[in-house]
Design a protein around this motif. Structure first.
Motif, PDB file in Angstrom:
ATOM      1  N   PRO A 127       0.802  -1.236   0.000  1.00  0.00           N
ATOM      2  CA  PRO A 127       0.000   0.000   0.000  1.00  0.00           C
ATOM      3  C   PRO A 127       0.830   1.279   0.000  1.00  0.00           C
ATOM      4  O   PRO A 127       0.463   2.245  -0.664  1.00  0.00           O
ATOM      5  N   PHE A 183       0.655   6.887  -6.548  1.00  0.00           N
ATOM      6  CA  PHE A 183      -0.496   7.746  -6.838  1.00  0.00           C
ATOM      7  C   PHE A 183      -0.115   9.212  -6.648  1.00  0.00           C
ATOM      8  O   PHE A 183      -0.520  10.075  -7.429  1.00  0.00           O
ATOM      9  N   LEU A 221      -0.413  12.159  -9.462  1.00  0.00           N
ATOM     10  CA  LEU A 221      -1.097  13.440  -9.271  1.00  0.00           C
ATOM     11  C   LEU A 221      -0.125  14.589  -9.469  1.00  0.00           C
ATOM     12  O   LEU A 221      -0.458  15.639 -10.007  1.00  0.00           O
ATOM     13  N   ALA A 248       0.460  15.125 -13.055  1.00  0.00           N
ATOM     14  CA  ALA A 248      -0.687  15.769 -13.693  1.00  0.00           C
ATOM     15  C   ALA A 248      -0.815  17.223 -13.264  1.00  0.00           C
ATOM     16  O   ALA A 248      -1.523  17.987 -13.902  1.00  0.00           O
ATOM     17  N   VAL A 291      -1.664  18.336  -9.898  1.00  0.00           N
ATOM     18  CA  VAL A 291      -2.761  18.549  -8.960  1.00  0.00           C
ATOM     19  C   VAL A 291      -2.172  19.124  -7.676  1.00  0.00           C
ATOM     20  O   VAL A 291      -1.203  18.593  -7.167  1.00  0.00           O
ATOM     21  N   ALA A 313      -5.286  19.030 -18.421  1.00  0.00           N
ATOM     22  CA  ALA A 313      -6.566  18.363 -18.213  1.00  0.00           C
ATOM     23  C   ALA A 313      -6.619  17.064 -19.000  1.00  0.00           C
ATOM     24  O   ALA A 313      -7.093  16.044 -18.509  1.00  0.00           O
ATOM     25  N   MET A 339      -4.649  14.249 -17.367  1.00  0.00           N
ATOM     26  CA  MET A 339      -5.268  13.707 -16.162  1.00  0.00           C
ATOM     27  C   MET A 339      -5.786  12.298 -16.394  1.00  0.00           C
ATOM     28  O   MET A 339      -5.690  11.441 -15.524  1.00  0.00           O
ATOM     29  N   PHE A 340      -6.315  12.069 -17.588  1.00  0.00           N
ATOM     30  CA  PHE A 340      -6.979  10.802 -17.852  1.00  0.00           C
ATOM     31  C   PHE A 340      -6.039   9.621 -17.687  1.00  0.00           C
ATOM     32  O   PHE A 340      -6.326   8.667 -16.981  1.00  0.00           O
ATOM     33  N   LEU A 368      -4.694   9.143 -14.046  1.00  0.00           N
ATOM     34  CA  LEU A 368      -5.679   8.535 -13.157  1.00  0.00           C
ATOM     35  C   LEU A 368      -5.856   7.060 -13.463  1.00  0.00           C
ATOM     36  O   LEU A 368      -6.066   6.251 -12.577  1.00  0.00           O
ATOM     37  N   ARG A 369      -5.747   6.717 -14.752  1.00  0.00           N
ATOM     38  CA  ARG A 369      -5.922   5.316 -15.123  1.00  0.00           C
ATOM     39  C   ARG A 369      -4.853   4.453 -14.448  1.00  0.00           C
ATOM     40  O   ARG A 369      -5.138   3.368 -13.949  1.00  0.00           O
ATOM     41  N   MET A 412      -5.797   4.040 -10.913  1.00  0.00           N
ATOM     42  CA  MET A 412      -6.933   3.159 -10.777  1.00  0.00           C
ATOM     43  C   MET A 412      -6.533   1.701 -10.861  1.00  0.00           C
ATOM     44  O   MET A 412      -7.008   0.868 -10.095  1.00  0.00           O
ATOM     45  N   PHE A 426      -5.138   0.365  -7.694  1.00  0.00           N
ATOM     46  CA  PHE A 426      -6.009   0.198  -6.543  1.00  0.00           C
ATOM     47  C   PHE A 426      -7.142  -0.769  -6.795  1.00  0.00           C
ATOM     48  O   PHE A 426      -7.641  -1.386  -5.879  1.00  0.00           O
ATOM     49  N   PHE A 427      -7.560  -0.907  -8.041  1.00  0.00           N
ATOM     50  CA  PHE A 427      -8.829  -1.604  -8.221  1.00  0.00           C
ATOM     51  C   PHE A 427      -8.807  -2.796  -9.134  1.00  0.00           C
ATOM     52  O   PHE A 427      -9.819  -3.431  -9.315  1.00  0.00           O
ATOM     53  N   GLU A 428      -7.666  -3.128  -9.726  1.00  0.00           N
ATOM     54  CA  GLU A 428      -7.625  -4.356 -10.498  1.00  0.00           C
ATOM     55  C   GLU A 428      -7.070  -5.449  -9.600  1.00  0.00           C
ATOM     56  O   GLU A 428      -6.099  -5.227  -8.890  1.00  0.00           O
TER      57      GLU A 428
END
Lengths: 562, 523
Positions: free
Chosen positions: A429, A436, A440, A443, A445, A496, A499-500, A503-504, A507, A510-512
């Protein structure tokens, strides 16, 4: 033309001298005890009269790594001293100058190489199929696995190349003579070509190295031709001499313009500007991640140093717009848009980062071209240079960082898929959270440092151009404002867009679910470095550390433009 | 000092609580995770206590009648954090931000309470805490750089809230939410930078401080002023959200977890209206006056379109989300009236909607939690099975459609009266549109709460194996507090109404009247 190397000069060049000594040590020490002396990077062995087999200590595969780390740390200390306590006169001969700009850049280069060396500690197997030592192994099997994995000779070669790269880059930052600059640039470039192709066993590695070498050497050849045109034009290659001739030039001399334009090609390749960026994604994806990280940070910074010297010091007219400003502005917009669009459609994280580094080059070029617009007052010029230098510095954190993360999860010389990052968050983690943060930050942020540096660059562009338009309706203002203003809009819209894909990546981590179930333990030192780099990305984004680094960048910008 | 604590403490505590399990040794870290939510709730309640105290002392001590433009309460001594570009840590509050700060401090602990049993709670509750700090940061920042940093920072915890705890389509929703609002904000950033450029003639003179930024409008040519106002409008209207840049909201709301929706609707949307009033209107009153027709159009379009789309929704959360779009339209209308009453009404709308919409989303979330569906009509007669839930649902929907004695009514009436004073009979447009609100709420009320006692007369999903139960005590407690406050502020609105109305009279309308005079518009 001659100058003696007296004591003061040696002290000024201390970081480079340390690196040279370390280089000699890495060439000699791994051979100690052997009856044959191996010429580095070859399989050529020269018999020497004494010796038999190597000592255990000199055979140790980790030795070159440790030596490189020690060398680079000493060099870092030396150059930090020069940075914090700048010499009153930094002239070394008439080709090198040590000032706050070059010291800061030297620090940057060495930091990148240290990060690369640390993440290379558990990498570089000679046999790509050898299993890595895992946590459950006892000490004996771990050391035998390690020995099978690494090869002392190969380690030595790798680190020799890293040191020559560092030497070339740090001397290059100090050059105030175009010839010197080019020689150092080539020293660094040649090392980087070999480093890219270092994994010659894998298909991608060899291909990447060859491609990068061919494109790079063509670019360099064009650059050298441009340099010869400049010499033809003024008869002098020192930066100050050329700058004087340029300022006193009444109208633009086509030879001079052609010379600068051709050199722009060579340096444009180094920073990864479109359309000279085409070899970059292949090079990054073919080489190991930490080398790709070096290319994306140090090598790019090196290209910008050369661009600064060429465009801001030499080819800058006393007043009015520089001739390269329009071209560079167009190139910058194409570069950032192309980079972002290509990154959107890539499935290989290294290619994504390669394209994202192309896009970042575009942002910086946009800022540089605002300087050449002829409407930038000196304070605004300094502001923009400060912004670009600051961006290059913090880029080390959040560009090298993702490559170090990739480096810890990839296998040698293999190109990669985004799915390799799957489930990183459940495996590790802290590393995933750091990754992450890097995304950011890339990008832009807030509150991360990528935002501050991007804001500074946009602010520079706005500062140059916002005062120009003057009319009573939006439409007439938009037509009357200097076109430089639209560069700021281009940077913002591209952020902008980027960003896509950032973020991918986040993602996926964290989520696959982690499909292959394979979890390679990350080296604790590398892990600690990655996490601390993420924390620094935050610290340099807001608060006192950013103030300190901005102060350094400000001094460096002042030193460059003075 | 107080305000710095309010914004920075929760961020620090939240981040620490998320990092601790990875740093501490195994045994200790599980103990920490077990009490994480209690710590979070404790911190959130402490913040609520502090901000209540701050609001209460402000109410009694401060003479809101004589407050000047640029006067802030609870201000700290600014100190520079990035001197090279003139960024300083400067916080303060006034009648515009104080109710919002209190609202944030209220909604966050309630949303924690409603989702007290969230999965992976040792990340969930700290994230809410980080969110709270960032949002309060937006409301207290008096430095536009810091404002922007907090503004964007709110995206990160919300992104994770949607992505980890969201519904089926959470990835799409989270990405859309982040990219949509991020894009709008970076457009706004150009506007902020142009303002920054005009705060001084040389680089060392420039600063991001709010006062300097708000004065910068005077340095610009008229076209540039309009352009910057427009860039700011894009950023703020997207957050609010106003038609036509509202499309991220329904997706984000439907997919977000209950607590996320509550915060999103309760506070985050208000950030847009707050920023618009704080920056765009205050710095460029003349542009606001010139573009009043645009504001009326945007407000009317949001109001009507939101309400119209609501009537066609079968998804409970989506309906509530569009009703938010609709109500946010009233804020633009209130500002466009240029009347003290209208602006105070807009401010009170922000506050009232900040209490009512969390209630609505808490109800929708509980509905989803207990009936495994959000389809209106798939469950009927919940008044029989879940009387408490049905009661809160009734109360929330009544409040949202603007029943007298509830907070929403006060705001709607104020805005409509002011609208009539300025635009005359055009008031019929928003007034009649508000009737549509009643239509969709009453229809769904009938289809959900009443009609039949048999839950299976609708088509409940197969996943529902047990008999429907009523809501849990913590859901009930959260909703009860929100419902009670809705009624309290409906009957006794003057707690915040007074300061809002003084502020809009003394500060806002003065500013706008001067602008109208210089623009030659009828006052």
């Amino acid at each position: 033309m001659t100058s003696e190397l007296d004591g003061i000069d040696l002290q000024l060049l201390l970081p480079e001298l340390v690196m040279t000594l370390g280089l000699a040590a890495i060439i000699i020490i791994p051979n100690l005890g052997d009856a044959k002396f191996r010429i580095p990077l070859t399989s050529l062995r020269v018999p020497v009269l004494i010796g038999g087999t190597r000592f255990p200590a000199t055979r140790d595969p980790r030795l070159p790594n440790w030596m490189t780390l020690a060398t680079l740390s000493a060099a870092l200390a030396a150059s930090t001293m020069a940075l914090l306590d700048p010499p009153s006169s930094g002239q070394v001969g008439n080709a090198l100058e040590v000032d706050q700009f070059s010291s800061l850049l030297t620090n940057l280069f060495i930091c990148v190489l240290i990060l690369c060396t640390v993440s290379a500690t558990q990498r570089l197997p000679s046999d790509p199929d050898a299993p890595a030592p895992s946590e459950g192994d006892d000490e004996e099997s771990e050391s035998s696995k390690t020995a099978a994995l690494y090869d002392n000779r190969r380690q030595a070669d790798f680190h020799i190349l890293l040191l020559t790269l560092g030497l070339g880059m740090s001397l290059m930052a100090k050059s105030t003579h175009l010839f010197m600059l080019f020689v150092c640039l080539e020293l660094a470039s040649l090392s980087s070509y070999v480093l890219v192709g270092f994994h010659k066993e894998s298909k991608e590695g060899g291909e990447a190295g060859t491609k990068y070498f061919i494109v790079g050497s063509v670019a360099s050849a064009i650059g050298i031709y441009g340099m010869s045109l400049l010499y033809l034009w003024s008869g002098d290659l020192s930066v100050s001499g050329l700058s004087q001739s340029w300022q006193s030039m009444e109208s633009l001399d086509p030879i001079a313009a052609a010379g600068v334009g051709m050199m722009l090609v060579a340096f444009g390749f180094k920073v990864g500007a479109a359309p000279f960026h085409l070899a970059i994604p292949d090079a990054y994806s073919g080489t190991s991640s930490m080398v790709a990280g070096v290319l994306a940070t140090a090598s790019k910074a090196m290209g910008f140093v050369a661009l600064f010297r060429l465009l801001l010091t030499i080819a800058m007219p006393a007043s009015g717009p520089a001739f390269w400003y329009g071209t560079l502005a167009v190139i910058s917009v194409i570069t950032m848009t192309w980079g972002n669009l290509a990154a959107l459609s890539s499935d290989n994280p290294k290619r994504v980062f390669a394209y994202s580094s192309v896009a970042h080059a575009g942002y910086m070029l946009a800022a540089v071209s605002a300087i050449g617009s002829g409407i930038a007052e000196p304070a605004a010029q300094e502001l923009i240079v400060m912004a670009v230098i600051f961006h290059l510095c913090v880029l080390v954190l959040f560009k090298m960082g993702p490559f170090m993360v990739l480096s810890s999860i990839e296998r040698e010389g293999s190109s990669h898929r985004v799915s390799g990052l799957n489930g990183l968050a459940s495996r590790d983690p802290l590393v995933a959270a750091s990754m992450f943060v890097f995304m950011l930050s890339l990008a832009g942020v807030p509150p991360f440092s990528g935002f501050l540096s991007k804001l500074l660059m946009i602010n520079g562009i706005v500062t140059v151009s916002a005062g120009t338009g003057g009319a009573s309706t939006i439409l007439s203002w938009a037509t009357s404002v200097n076109p430089v203003f639209w560069l700021a809009v281009a940077v913002v819209l591209n952020s902008a867009l980027s960003m896509f894909y950032y973020l991918r990546m986040g993602m996926v981590m964290f989520f696959e679910p982690n499909e292959d179930g394979e979890s390679s333990p990350c080296n604790p030192v590398v892990r600690a470095l990655i996490v601390s780099m993420a924390i620094l990305s935050l610290a340099f984004g807001i608060g006192p550390p950013s103030e300190w680094l901005l102060g350094l960048a400000e001094d460096a910008a002042a030193a460059l433009l003075s | 000092m107080i305000l710095s604590i309010l914004s920075l403490l929760p961020i620090a505590v939240g981040l620490l609580l998320m990092a601790l399990p990875h740093i501490l040794p195994e045994g200790l870290s599980s103990q920490v995770s077990a009490i994480t939510r209690n710590i979070c709730m404790g911190v959130a309640l402490a913040l609520l206590a502090i901000s209540t105290w701050a609001a209460a002392t402000s109410l009694s001590d401060i003479d809101w009648m004589n407050i000047d433009f640029g006067g802030y309460e609870l201000e700290n001594t600014p100190f520079e954090i990035i001197p090279q570009i003139g960024v300083s840590w400067h916080v303060g509050a006034d009648a515009l931000s104080l109710p919002m700060i209190w609202l944030t401090a209220l909604v966050v602990p309630l949303s924690m309470l409603v989702e007290w049993d969230a999965k992976k709670g040792h990340y969930f509750h700290p994230l809410l805490l980080v969110m709270e700090g960032a949002m309060i940061g937006v409301f207290v920042a008096l430095d536009l750089f810091v404002f922007y940093v907090f503004w964007e920072m709110t995206l990160i915890p919300m992104f994770f809230l949607i992505l980890v705890w969201g519904g089926e389509d959470r990835r799409y929703a989270a990405m859309k939410f982040f990219i949509y609002t991020f894009t709008a904000s970076v457009v706004m950033l150009i506007g902020i930078l142009v303002m920054y450029f005009n705060t001084g003639s040389s680089i060392s003179d420039r600063s991001f401080d709010m006062i300097a930024m708000l004065d910068s409008g005077g340095q610009m040519s008229e076209g540039l002023r309009h352009l910057v106002w427009f860039l700011l409008l894009i950023g703020f209207a997207t957050k609010m959200p106003s038609v036509p840049v509202h499309t991220w909201l329904p997706d984000a709301h439907v997919q977000a977890p209950t607590a996320g929706s509550m915060i999103l609707a309760g506070v985050m949307l208000k950030m847009g209206a707050y920023g618009f009033l704080r920056v765009a209107v205050t710095a460029f009153p003349a542009s606001t006056v010139v573009f009043t027709p645009l504001l009326v159009f945007l407000g009317m379009a949001s109001l009507a379109y939101g309400a119209w789309v609501c009537m066609g929704q079968s998804n409970l959360k989506r309906m509530v989300a569009y009703s938010s779009v609709s109500h946010m339209g009233l804020i633009f209308l209130g500002i466009a009236t240029m009347q003290p009453l209208g602006i105070a009404g807009a401010l009170f709308m922000m506050f009232a909607h900040g209490i009512i919409s969390p209630l609505l989303f808490a109800v929708a979330g509980a509905f989803k939690h207990h009936y495994h569906t959000l389809e209106i009509g798939s469950m009927r007669g919940i008044a029989h099975h879940s009387p408490w839930l049905a009661g809160h649902m009734m109360l929330g929907w009544m409040a949202s459609l603007g029943l007298p004695m509830m907070a929403g009514f006060v705001a709607e009436v104020a805005v409509l009266i002011a609208f009539w004073m300025t635009f005359g009979w055009l008031v019929l447009l928003p007034a009649l549109t508000l009737v549509i609100t009643a239509v969709y709420y009453l229809t769904s009320m009938q289809r959900t709460i009443f009609e039949s006692n048999d839950p299976h007369q609708g088509n409940l999903p197969d996943t529902l194996h047990h008999e429907p139960r009523d809501i849990t005590w913590h859901e009930n407690a959260g909703m009860t507090i929100l419902g009670a406050l809705t009624i309290l502020f409906g009957i006794l609105p003057f707690f915040f109404w007074d300061m809002m109305s003084y502020w809009s009279t003394e500060v806002m309308v003065q500013l706008l009247a001067d602008a109208m005079q210089s623009e030659g518009v009828r006052p």
